[in-house]
Design an enzyme around this catalytic site. Structure first.
Site, short mmCIF file in Angstrom:
data_model
loop_
_atom_site.label_atom_id
_atom_site.label_comp_id
_atom_site.label_asym_id
_atom_site.label_seq_id
_atom_site.Cartn_x
_atom_site.Cartn_y
_atom_site.Cartn_z
N CYS A 33 -29.42 -9.79 -8.64
CA CYS A 33 -29.44 -8.52 -7.92
C CYS A 33 -30.58 -7.70 -8.51
O CYS A 33 -30.58 -7.41 -9.71
CB CYS A 33 -28.10 -7.81 -8.12
SG CYS A 33 -28.01 -6.17 -7.40
N CYS A 69 -34.65 -7.69 -2.54
CA CYS A 69 -33.18 -7.60 -2.62
C CYS A 69 -32.65 -8.98 -2.24
O CYS A 69 -33.15 -9.60 -1.29
CB CYS A 69 -32.69 -6.54 -1.63
SG CYS A 69 -30.91 -6.60 -1.30
N1 DGL Z 1 -28.47 -7.69 -3.55
C1 DGL Z 1 -28.85 -6.50 -4.19
C2 DGL Z 1 -30.27 -6.46 -4.70
O1 DGL Z 1 -30.86 -7.50 -4.93
C3 DGL Z 1 -28.33 -5.18 -3.75
C4 DGL Z 1 -27.83 -4.92 -2.37
C5 DGL Z 1 -26.99 -3.68 -2.37
O2 DGL Z 1 -25.85 -3.81 -2.83
O3 DGL Z 1 -27.45 -2.61 -1.98
O4 DGL Z 1 -30.82 -5.43 -4.92
#
Ligand code: DGL
Length: 258
Positions: free
Chosen positions: A70, A180
């Site tokens: 993430c 993301c």
């Molecule tokens: N998957 C996450 C990232 O790489 C965050 C998505 C979210 O929860 O806003 O930033």
């Protein structure tokens, strides 16, 4: 050896699939924090608290290496996490550096969450690697909603992609960074919107290679290892969307009460 992976939801599965390709014999335990998703609109304090709780849980379940799959959580929590734990912690950041090296137009579009874009570490990345390049950022919270709902293609996905990407293309961006881990699941819709000459940077494969480099050679066996996926959100929802997210992988799923 067991790899613990965490994300705000199912986005980190886009990293899990890359890790699995390189390390089919190492067990994986994944926690998707879907009940707190999105992290993109949360404060650094909230993100930090959740990341620490989930990391503790993964370690209790036997993880010997943690992957923060993430960008938002890495940007805010990787430093504190590395200070607090002795085991290896692999994070991921938007691929600003490879994008800045690749662009010919001198304009790079970065699709990332608001939490990532506002983070100090993000500004540092831009300052360190993309000083001579125009970097245009674009948060796409709706992409995360779509992926959590399992809507990876079709009219809704296509119109969300068009709305997010067209302004970047109109500004001359010839490289788009998927900053993301949810966004690669919309890869088909994104690719089909791109004119030729525009490329995408996704750091999932680089993260998987980094994880591979940290796994001792002798911890690999001939047996295909298990993949356990837990969610803090709805287990029914996870089971419903998993076949489209990880079509070729056999996984065990469970609820996580954190
Ligand atoms: N998957 C996450 C990232 O790489 C965050 C998505 C979210 O929860 O806003 O930033």
């Amino acid at each position: 050896m067991k790899i613990g992976i965490l994300d705000s939801g199912v986005g980190g599965l886009s990293v899990l699939r890359e890790i699995r390709k390189l390390l089919p014999n190492i067990p994986i335990h994944y926690v998707g924090d879907s009940s707190w998703c999105p992290y993109g609109n949360k404060s650094a304090e909230v993100i930090n608290r959740r990341v620490f709780q989930i990391t503790d849980h993964l370690i209790e379940c036997g993880a010997t290496l943690i992957v923060i799959a993430c960008n938002s959580a890495t940007i805010h929590s990787v430093g504190p996490l590395r200070d607090a734990y002795l085991l290896p912690i692999v994070g991921m950041e938007p691929g600003i550096k490879p994008a800045a090296q690749k662009t010919e137009s001198g304009v790079v579009g970065v699709l990332a969450t608001e939490a990532s874009i506002l983070g100090e570490k993000f500004h540092q990345l831009v300052n360190d690697h993309a000083k001579d390049v125009k970097v245009i950022t674009r948060p796409c919270p709706y992409f995360v909603e779509l992926v959590e709902a399992g809507t990876l293609n079709g009219a809704e996905a296509e119109s969300a992609v068009k709305e997010a990407i067209d302004p970047l293309l109109d500004s001359g961006a010839d490289v788009l960074v998927l900053g993301c881990t949810h966004y690669p699941f919309l890869g088909e819709a994104i690719q089909s919107r791109l004119p030729s000459g525009v490329s995408i940077i996704d750091t999932g494969i680089a993260v998987a290679k980094r994880v591979q480099s940290l796994v001792p050679r002798n911890s690999n066996s001939d047996v295909e290892a298990t993949i356990d996926i837990e969610t803090t959100g709805s287990l029914d929802q996870l089971n419903r969307i998993l076949p489209s997210l990880l079509p070729d992988l056999a996984v065990n799923t469970a609820s996580c009460s954190l």
